[in-house]
Design a protein around this motif. Structure first.
Motif, mmCIF file in Angstrom:
data_model
loop_
_atom_site.group_PDB
_atom_site.id
_atom_site.type_symbol
_atom_site.label_atom_id
_atom_site.label_comp_id
_atom_site.label_asym_id
_atom_site.label_seq_id
_atom_site.Cartn_x
_atom_site.Cartn_y
_atom_site.Cartn_z
ATOM 1 N N SER A 1 36.668 40.212 50.203
ATOM 2 C CA SER A 1 37.454 38.774 51.009
ATOM 3 C C SER A 1 39.166 40.368 51.494
ATOM 4 O O SER A 1 39.840 39.751 52.490
ATOM 5 N N TYR B 1 42.945 46.494 46.691
ATOM 6 C CA TYR B 1 41.200 45.587 47.342
ATOM 7 C C TYR B 1 40.292 45.441 46.546
ATOM 8 O O TYR B 1 40.081 44.415 46.326
ATOM 9 N N ARG C 1 38.232 42.383 45.613
ATOM 10 C CA ARG C 1 36.820 42.335 45.683
ATOM 11 C C ARG C 1 35.768 41.993 44.320
ATOM 12 O O ARG C 1 35.003 41.124 44.356
ATOM 13 N N GLN D 1 37.382 37.975 42.704
ATOM 14 C CA GLN D 1 36.355 37.246 43.398
ATOM 15 C C GLN D 1 34.607 37.030 43.178
ATOM 16 O O GLN D 1 34.459 36.045 43.326
ATOM 17 N N LYS E 1 31.126 35.946 55.397
ATOM 18 C CA LYS E 1 31.349 37.535 55.075
ATOM 19 C C LYS E 1 30.383 38.416 56.118
ATOM 20 O O LYS E 1 30.513 39.742 57.010
ATOM 21 N N LEU F 1 34.380 30.062 58.065
ATOM 22 C CA LEU F 1 34.878 30.471 57.111
ATOM 23 C C LEU F 1 35.931 29.357 57.119
ATOM 24 O O LEU F 1 36.404 28.043 56.419
ATOM 25 N N LYS G 1 41.749 32.101 51.306
ATOM 26 C CA LYS G 1 41.811 33.896 51.133
ATOM 27 C C LYS G 1 41.174 34.704 52.497
ATOM 28 O O LYS G 1 42.343 35.715 52.561
ATOM 29 N N PHE G 2 39.982 34.768 52.649
ATOM 30 C CA PHE G 2 39.566 35.605 53.228
ATOM 31 C C PHE G 2 40.471 35.742 54.944
ATOM 32 O O PHE G 2 40.489 37.173 55.567
ATOM 33 N N ASP H 1 43.405 37.160 55.445
ATOM 34 C CA ASP H 1 43.488 38.573 54.725
ATOM 35 C C ASP H 1 42.865 39.124 56.724
ATOM 36 O O ASP H 1 43.318 40.602 56.364
ATOM 37 N N ASN H 2 41.919 38.504 56.814
ATOM 38 C CA ASN H 2 41.447 39.433 57.591
ATOM 39 C C ASN H 2 41.503 38.509 59.104
ATOM 40 O O ASN H 2 40.435 39.039 60.106
#
Length: 244
Positions: free
Chosen positions: A33, A49, A53, A56, A207, A222, A238-239, A242-243
């Motif tokens: 994520s 990170y 990763r 998770q 993802k 998501l 969370k993903f 973060d993105n």
């Protein structure tokens, strides 16, 4: 007893988890994520990170393995019950009905090779799936892919069909074959909407969309998943944070 069996199962699955984590960590993108934040030093960014990763993915896969072991324990309990009921029926009905069945089965005399093929062809779904899952535990990913596909060809709507779709998608994801991973996860969600693997498949599909550059689809899927209260929902949130 159940806790002990699950603990043993987790220990036995450690090599797979380690192998998967290593593959994830070796990839600059991975399928965790995190996306690089420009205001962090390169070394700190890489360490933080990669750990996120790895953790998770480990949590998601451990959860999947726990579900596998719990289901197999349920199957074993059912098998014990079936055996008990079968014995009870035989004792209640006597041995008269059993004798003709034995006589009939002794009439044919197939060749040894034919008999072996019959055993394989009549293997239970649980046996076929377990054989595939054992290959995955042994890190024989190519063999596992072939075995999971064989399971689906024999039992396309079986009790373990959604699980086979999920693990085929995960292996494809590890190999960075994102289009194939997308296919497996999409089929799982569409064909088995009530399966326990659906939230995890939605998370991984989101993802995959992101890694394939389809960010609008990734965000939409998501966001829908994140509105729930599952572990996958929290990882999806969370993903997104973060993105996006």
């Amino acid at each position: 007893m159940l806790k002990n069996l699950i603990a043993v199962a987790l220990i036995a699955s450690a090599p797979v988890l380690q192998a998967q984590v290593r593959v994830v960590e070796s990839s600059p993108q991975g399928f965790g994520s995190g996306v690089a934040q420009p205001d962090l030093p390169a070394s700190a960014e890489s360490d933080v990170y990669s750990q996120i990763r790895a953790l998770q993915e480990e949590v998601a896969i451990l959860r999947g393995l726990l579900e596998e072991q719990q289901y197999q324990l349920k199957q074993l309990k059912q098998l014990q019950l079936d055996n008990y009921m079968d014995i009870d029926r035989r004792l209640s009905g006597g041995s008269v009905s059993a004798a003709p069945a034995r006589t009939e089965t002794t009439k044919p005399s197939p060749a040894p090779s034919a008999e072996a093929n019959t055993i394989v062809d009549t293997a239970s779904e649980a046996d076929v799936y377990k054989a595939a899952y054992d290959l995955l535990n042994q890190k024989d990913f190519d063999g596992a892919v072939a075995a999971f596909k064989d399971h689906l060809s024999r039992f396309p709507s079986g009790n373990f069909a959604s699980n086979s779709h999920y693990w085929l998608g995960k292996v494809a994801m590890l190999k960075k074959d994102y289009p194939q991973a997308k296919t497996w996860f999409t089929e799982l969600i569409a064909n088995f909407p009530s399966a326990a693997k659906v939230p995890d498949a939605q998370l991984d599909l989101g993802k995959v969309y992101f890694l394939m550059g389809e960010k609008a689809k990734a965000k939409s899927l998501l966001a829908e998943l994140a509105s729930g209260n599952t572990d996958a929902a929290r990882l999806a949130q969370k993903f997104l944070t973060d993105n996006f």
